[in-house]
Design an enzyme around this catalytic site. Structure first.
Site, PDB file in Angstrom:
ATOM      1  N   ASN A  85       0.855  -1.183   0.000  1.00 19.10           N
ATOM      2  CA  ASN A  85       0.000   0.000   0.000  1.00 19.10           C
ATOM      3  C   ASN A  85       0.897   1.240   0.000  1.00 19.10           C
ATOM      4  OD1 ASN A  85      -1.751   2.082   0.568  1.00 19.10           O
ATOM      5  ND2 ASN A  85      -2.622   1.155   2.419  1.00 19.10           N
ATOM      6  N   GLU A 102      -7.335  -1.201   5.612  1.00 24.16           N
ATOM      7  CA  GLU A 102      -7.274  -1.237   4.150  1.00 24.16           C
ATOM      8  C   GLU A 102      -6.485  -2.456   3.660  1.00 24.16           C
ATOM      9  OE1 GLU A 102      -5.763   2.792   4.174  1.00 24.16           O
ATOM     10  OE2 GLU A 102      -7.429   3.446   2.924  1.00 24.16           O
ATOM     11  N   ARG A 104      -4.552  19.617   1.722  1.00 26.78           N
ATOM     12  CA  ARG A 104      -5.479  19.902   0.614  1.00 26.78           C
ATOM     13  C   ARG A 104      -6.651  20.739   1.109  1.00 26.78           C
ATOM     14  NH1 ARG A 104      -6.216  13.804  -1.328  1.00 26.78           N
ATOM     15  NH2 ARG A 104      -4.720  13.389   0.315  1.00 26.78           N
ATOM     16  N   ARG A 153      -2.615  -1.730  -3.618  1.00 23.53           N
ATOM     17  CA  ARG A 153      -3.619  -0.681  -3.526  1.00 23.53           C
ATOM     18  C   ARG A 153      -3.358   0.339  -4.630  1.00 23.53           C
ATOM     19  NH1 ARG A 153      -4.039   4.351   0.554  1.00 23.53           N
ATOM     20  NH2 ARG A 153      -6.022   5.124  -0.226  1.00 23.53           N
ATOM     21  N   HIS A 181     -10.839   6.650  -1.363  1.00 25.01           N
ATOM     22  CA  HIS A 181     -10.829   5.987  -0.050  1.00 25.01           C
ATOM     23  C   HIS A 181     -11.827   4.837  -0.016  1.00 25.01           C
ATOM     24  CE1 HIS A 181      -9.398   9.954   2.030  1.00 25.01           C
ATOM     25  NE2 HIS A 181      -8.365   9.159   1.806  1.00 25.01           N
TER      26      HIS A 181
END
Ligand code: AMP
Length: 398
Positions: A7, A381, A238, A88, A177
Site C-alpha cells: 500500500n 485497508e 489539501r 492498492r 478511499h
C-alpha cells in the site's frame, strides 16, 4: 501460503503479510523515508510480538518494495511462501470498476491513469513494477479506491457542467478511499449485528486525506471526493471544496499558473494553510491548546466541514442509522468528534462524553437513548486488499 499486500503512500510503503484465509496478518509494517536522508527505516510488527525498527537504505518506492519482498522472503520470517500480491491503487478511472489480476495491459492502463491522481498513482505504479519483476511467478491483484463507487447514481456522478464534458471528456465524480469505506461499511454491519441490506451509513475517513461517504444497502450512493481526491472536506494540506471562482480570479488577475495553483491547493492548504503550524492534526491541536488562534480556527473549519457533510449525506440517505469515524483523526481525536457532532441531535446523533474520550476502536460511543449509533472503527485497508487478492487469485486457480 500467504498473501502480501503493498500500500503505497507519498513517502511510505505499508505492507501486510496475511494468512491464506486473508483473516490475519502474520506481520505488518512499513518502510518510511519521509525524513532527512539517512533516516529511512523499516518497521516490522510481527503478530503478538514486539515491534522491530531497523534503519534501511530505501529512498523510493521501488527500493522500498524490493526491501519488503526481500525481508518477507527471508527464511523463518513467514510460515509459508507468498502465493499472491495485492496492490492498492488509488485511481481506477473509468476503466476499472472492480479489482483485477494484473497483466501487462492492466499495468499500462494503471500507469496511464497517473495524470488523474498525480499524488498517488505514480507511486503505486513504481511498486507494481518492482513487485511484478521480483515476484514474477505469482498473481498480482490491483485493488482500487474508486471501485466502491462503481454504482454511484448518475445524479452523484454527473457534475452540473456542460453535459458534453461528462460524455466526451470523462469529467465525472469517481470518489476515493473506497477500500477504507467498504471495509468500514462491512465492519459496522457486523458490529451492529444487522445486515448491510437495510443500513444507512455515513462514514467519515479522516486521515491525511479526508472524505465522507453515504452508504445504503452496502452500496455507496454519494461521497465528498470527486473527479480527483481534492474535493470535499478540508484535509492536512489539501483545501477540499472551494469556490472555483477563486481559482479563476487567481489565474486571471494574480499571476498564478496552473502549476502554482496545483501546489497551493494540494500542498499548502488545509490544516497547514490555515494554521500555518502543520498538516498534522495532533500538532494543530497542540498549538490550539497553547493559544494559537489560527490553529484554533483551522480546527473549527475542519470540524464544521465534517458536520456539514454528515448533514448533507444524511439528507441524501433520507436519514442515518449509523455514523462512523475512522482513520488517524477519526479514530483518535475525541475533541474533534465532540466538535463535529455538536448540534447534530436533530439527526439523533449524540455522543456519550465518557465513551467518546475513553473508548478505543472498534467501539461504540453513542449516548444512551439516542437512535443513531456512532462508531469509531480502526480502518483496515490492507486486510480488505488481502481479501480481494485471495478472492481473485482463488477464482483464477479454480
Ligand atoms: P492517517 O492518514 O490515517 O495515518 O492519519 C493521519 C492523521 O491522523 C494526522 O493528521 C495525525 O495527526 C492524525 N492523528 C493520529 N493520531 C492522532 C491522535 N491521537 N489525535 C489526533 N490526531 C491524530
Amino acid at each position: 501460503l500467504s498473501i502480501l499486500v503493498l500500500n503505497a503512500g507519498s513517502s511510505t510503503l505499508k505492507f501486510g503479510l496475511f494468512d491464506s484465509d486473508a483473516r490475519d496478518a502474520y506481520v505488518a509494517g512499513s518502510v518510511d523515508w519521509d525524513g532527512p536522508a539517512g533516516t529511512a527505516e523499516i518497521v516490522l510488527r510481527p503478530k503478538g510480538q514486539v515491534e522491530e525498527r531497523q534503519p534501511c537504505a530505501a529512498n523510493d518506492h521501488q527500493s522500498a518494495a524490493n526491501l519488503i519482498i526481500r525481508t518477507m522472503t527471508e527464511p523463518g520470517r513467514a510460515p509459508s511462501s507468498i502465493a499472491a500480491v495485492g496492490h492498492r491503487i488509488v485511481h481506477g478511472g473509468s476503466a476499472f470498476r472492480e479489482s483485477v489480476i494484473v497483466d501487462p495491459g492492466v499495468a499500462k492502463a494503471i500507469a496511464e491513469l497517473s495524470e488523474l491522481a498525480p499524488l498517488h498513482n505514480p507511486q503505486a505504479v513504481a511498486v507494481l513494477e518492482a513487485a511484478t519483476a521480483a515476484l514474477a511467478e505469482v498473481p498480482h491483484v490491483a485493488v482500487f479506491d474508486t471501485s466502491f463507487y462503481a454504482q454511484l447514481p448518475q445524479a452523484s456522478v454527473v457534475y452540473p457542467l456542460p453535459y458534453e464534458w461528462y460524455r466526451d471528456r470523462g469529467i465525472r465524480k469517481f470518489g476515493f478511499h473506497g477500500i477504507s469505506h467498504a471495509y468500514c461499511a462491512g465492519r459496522a454491519a457486523e458490529l451492529l449485528g444487522r445486515p448491510s441490506k437495510d443500513l444507512r451509513l455515513v462514514i467519515c475517513h479522516l486521515g491525511n486525506g479526508c472524505s465522507a461517504t453515504a452508504v445504503r444497502d452496502g452500496i455507496a450512493v454519494d461521497t465528498t471526493m470527486g473527479y480527483t481526491p481534492m474535493d470535499g472536506l478540508m484535509m492536512g494540506t489539501r483545501a477540499g471544496a472551494v469556490d472555483p471562482g477563486i481559482l479563476l480570479h487567481l489565474l486571471q488577475h494574480d499571476g498564478f499558473t496552473p502549476d502554482s495553483l496545483d501546489n497551493a491547493l494540494n500542498h499548502q492548504s488545509g490544516l497547514l494553510g490555515v494554521s500555518g503550524v502543520s498538516s498534522d492534526f495532533r500538532k494543530v491541536e497542540e498549538a490550539a491548546q497553547g493559544g494559537n488562534e489560527r490553529a484554533r480556527l483551522a480546527l473549527e473549519i475542519y470540524a464544521a466541514r465534517v458536520r456539514s457533510a454528515i448533514g448533507s449525506l444524511s439528507a441524501t440517505l433520507g436519514g442515518v442509522d449509523a455514523l462512523i469515524f475512522t482513520a488517524g483523526v477519526g479514530e483518535n481525536s475525541s475533541t474533534f468528534r465532540a466538535s463535529a457532532c455538536a448540534g447534530l441531535r436533530f439527526l439523533g446523533i449524540q455522543l456519550d462524553p465518557r465513551r467518546n474520550t475513553e473508548a478505543r476502536p472498534d467501539a461504540e460511543i453513542t449516548a444512551e437513548g439516542f437512535t443513531t449509533r456512532v462508531l469509531i472503527l480502526h480502518t483496515r485497508e490492507e486486510l480488505m486488499i488481502a481479501r480481494e487478492t485471495l478472492r481473485l487469485s482463488a477464482a483464477r486457480r479454480a
